[in-house]
Scaffold this motif. Structure first.
Motif, short mmCIF file in Angstrom:
data_model
loop_
_atom_site.label_atom_id
_atom_site.label_comp_id
_atom_site.label_asym_id
_atom_site.label_seq_id
_atom_site.Cartn_x
_atom_site.Cartn_y
_atom_site.Cartn_z
N SER A 81 51.46 37.37 42.95
CA SER A 81 52.35 36.22 43.11
C SER A 81 51.59 34.90 43.14
CB SER A 81 53.15 36.36 44.41
OG SER A 81 52.29 36.50 45.52
N GLY A 82 50.30 34.95 43.48
CA GLY A 82 49.52 33.71 43.56
C GLY A 82 49.13 33.22 42.18
N PRO A 83 49.50 32.00 41.81
CA PRO A 83 49.12 31.47 40.49
C PRO A 83 47.60 31.33 40.37
CG PRO A 83 50.07 29.74 41.88
CD PRO A 83 50.26 31.01 42.60
N GLY A 84 47.08 31.76 39.22
CA GLY A 84 45.66 31.67 39.00
C GLY A 84 44.86 32.83 39.56
N TYR A 85 45.55 33.82 40.11
CA TYR A 85 44.87 34.98 40.68
C TYR A 85 45.35 36.27 40.02
CZ TYR A 85 42.91 32.21 44.51
OH TYR A 85 42.19 31.30 45.24
N MET A 86 44.59 37.33 40.18
CA MET A 86 44.96 38.65 39.71
C MET A 86 44.56 39.67 40.77
SD MET A 86 41.76 39.82 37.32
CE MET A 86 42.68 41.11 36.66
N ILE A 87 45.23 40.81 40.76
CA ILE A 87 44.87 41.90 41.66
C ILE A 87 44.43 43.09 40.82
CG2 ILE A 87 45.74 43.58 43.35
CD1 ILE A 87 47.64 41.41 44.36
N VAL A 88 43.28 43.64 41.15
CA VAL A 88 42.77 44.81 40.45
C VAL A 88 42.79 46.00 41.41
CG1 VAL A 88 40.80 45.86 39.28
CG2 VAL A 88 41.28 43.44 38.96
N ARG A 89 43.47 47.05 40.99
CA ARG A 89 43.48 48.30 41.77
C ARG A 89 42.53 49.29 41.10
NH1 ARG A 89 48.87 51.28 41.53
NH2 ARG A 89 48.00 51.84 39.50
N THR A 90 41.60 49.81 41.86
CA THR A 90 40.64 50.79 41.35
C THR A 90 40.79 52.08 42.12
OG1 THR A 90 39.09 49.01 40.80
CG2 THR A 90 38.22 51.27 40.86
N ARG A 91 41.02 53.16 41.40
CA ARG A 91 41.12 54.49 42.03
C ARG A 91 39.93 55.33 41.59
NH1 ARG A 91 47.31 55.00 41.32
NH2 ARG A 91 48.09 54.61 43.44
N VAL A 92 39.18 55.84 42.56
CA VAL A 92 38.05 56.73 42.28
C VAL A 92 38.40 58.10 42.84
CG1 VAL A 92 35.59 57.15 42.62
CG2 VAL A 92 36.44 54.79 42.45
N THR A 154 40.27 60.77 46.97
CA THR A 154 40.62 59.62 46.14
C THR A 154 40.53 58.35 46.97
OG1 THR A 154 42.12 60.88 44.72
CG2 THR A 154 42.42 58.50 44.78
N PHE A 155 39.65 57.43 46.55
CA PHE A 155 39.55 56.11 47.18
C PHE A 155 40.33 55.12 46.32
CE2 PHE A 155 35.98 58.25 49.08
CZ PHE A 155 35.87 57.70 50.34
N THR A 156 41.18 54.34 46.97
CA THR A 156 41.95 53.31 46.27
C THR A 156 41.58 51.95 46.84
OG1 THR A 156 43.80 54.85 45.92
CG2 THR A 156 44.25 52.50 45.63
N VAL A 157 41.05 51.09 45.98
CA VAL A 157 40.61 49.77 46.40
C VAL A 157 41.40 48.72 45.62
CG1 VAL A 157 38.68 48.15 46.51
CG2 VAL A 157 38.28 50.59 46.89
N THR A 158 41.99 47.76 46.32
CA THR A 158 42.60 46.61 45.64
C THR A 158 41.80 45.36 46.00
OG1 THR A 158 44.15 46.10 47.45
CG2 THR A 158 44.89 47.64 45.74
N LEU A 159 41.49 44.55 45.01
CA LEU A 159 40.74 43.32 45.21
C LEU A 159 41.45 42.17 44.51
CD1 LEU A 159 37.08 44.58 44.60
CD2 LEU A 159 38.17 44.13 46.81
N LYS A 160 41.47 41.02 45.15
CA LYS A 160 42.11 39.84 44.59
C LYS A 160 41.04 38.92 44.02
CE LYS A 160 45.52 36.28 45.86
NZ LYS A 160 46.32 35.74 46.98
#
Length: 321
Positions: A81-92, A154-160
């Motif tokens: 929702s934040g303009p100019g940002y993205m969220i990446v979800r990584t599942r290992v 399974t590790f799930t990491v979200t980073l903004k």
């Protein structure tokens, strides 16, 4: 802990990580795969901390996955929702030994390890996941883990991340038709770096660009290697500044004083913790030919090496006219 925000490409970050663990996976007969599904490839983030997060996770994954197992990494962009940002979800996800439900409640506390791993004599300090969680939270993200004994984890990491403006990555190569790879292909680099993670990252970048690398861990080893090997063994030195026993400045000065001028004049590029003008001046004052700041950016590293190598070749040609 502070965030050191810099430019990076998601594909480059993961290609580097994949190459670091690919040899280990092959040795253990583990199938290692990853997929990337993101709209915004170019980001501004603390690239070093992002890599450290996943180096820790992947190290554990490889350590606790037996021969014949598999590790799957899925990287996806989520709506933000934040303009100019993205969220990446990584599942290992791995097919390793897994963890008990009781241990999962404590996994992110320092100095905790699953009892079955200590009994099996698997090495480790138990510090990794505590650090990972701190880094993830520092980067405004979350980390979760699902696991079952004998069935893997399974590790799930979200980073903004900030989305990088095109000024960070759109470059004009019209003046130089040769690519970095063409200029640097098959050159041999002596890498002087005491930090294992930094060395692995640099080696992966260099080797992917077609260069050959050999590593030493401090300034004394670097000077000894140049003295011992015949002139021309190495085309260039990539020299960390902060090293034990002898730092990069002193090592450079020692090399420049060698009686064999072919060895003494080898191109040397400094690697420092920042890009202040003072650091650049110190590097050149010590007799270095170029300077790059950490964390390493692929384009910047290769362009600097190509520029230094090209200038060296031009100077040699001028000397023979």
């Amino acid at each position: 802990m502070e965030i050191d925000e810099n430019y990076g490409m998601i594909e480059d970050i993961w290609q580097t990580l994949f190459e670091i663990f690919d040899d280990e996976a092959k040795k253990k007969n583990i199938a290692l795969h990853y997929t990337i599904n993101v709209e915004h490839e170019h980001i501004l983030t603390d690239v070093t901390k992002v890599k450290e997060i996943f180096v820790n996770i992947l190290s554990n994954t490889m350590k606790y996955t037996p021969s014949g197992g598999s590790v799957m990494i899925n990287i996806d962009e989520l709506p933000c929702s934040g303009p100019g940002y993205m969220i990446v979800r990584t599942r290992v996800s791995d097919t390793g030994i897994g963890m008990s439900q009781e241990y999962l409640t404590n996994i992110f506390e320092a100095f905790t390890r699953e009892r079955n791993t200590t009994k099996s004599k698997i090495a480790g300090t138990g510090l990794g996941m505590s650090i990972v969680k701190k880094y993830v939270e520092l980067l405004g993200g979350t980390i979760d883990v699902e696991s079952e004994l004998g069935k893997g984890s399974t590790f799930t990491v979200t980073l903004k991340h900030k989305i990088a403006d095109e000024n960070y990555y759109v470059k004009n190569y019209a003046e130089n038709p040769e690519t970095y790879s063409e200029i640097l292909k098959d050159r041999k680099i002596l890498l002087a770096e005491d930090n294992d993670l930094n060395a692995e990252i640099a080696e992966a970048i260099l080797e992917r660009a077609g260069l050959k690398t050999e590593r030493v861990e401090d300034g004394i080893q670097c000077v000894n290697k140049i003295e011992k090997m015949p002139a021309g063994t190495y085309d260039m030195i990539l020299m960390d500044i902060q090293m034990p026993k002898m730092n990069g400045y002193k090592a450079t000065q020692a090399i420049r004083r060698l009686p064999d001028k072919d060895k003494a004049y080898i191109p040397i590029v400094a690697m420092t913790a920042n890009a202040f003008e003072e650091d650049k001046r110190d590097a050149f004052a010590a007799g270095m030919n170029g300077h790059i700041a950490k964390p390493i950016q692929v384009d910047k590293l290769l362009s600097t090496l190509a520029e230094v190598w090209g200038k060296e070749m031009t100077d040699e040609t001028d000397c023979h006219v």
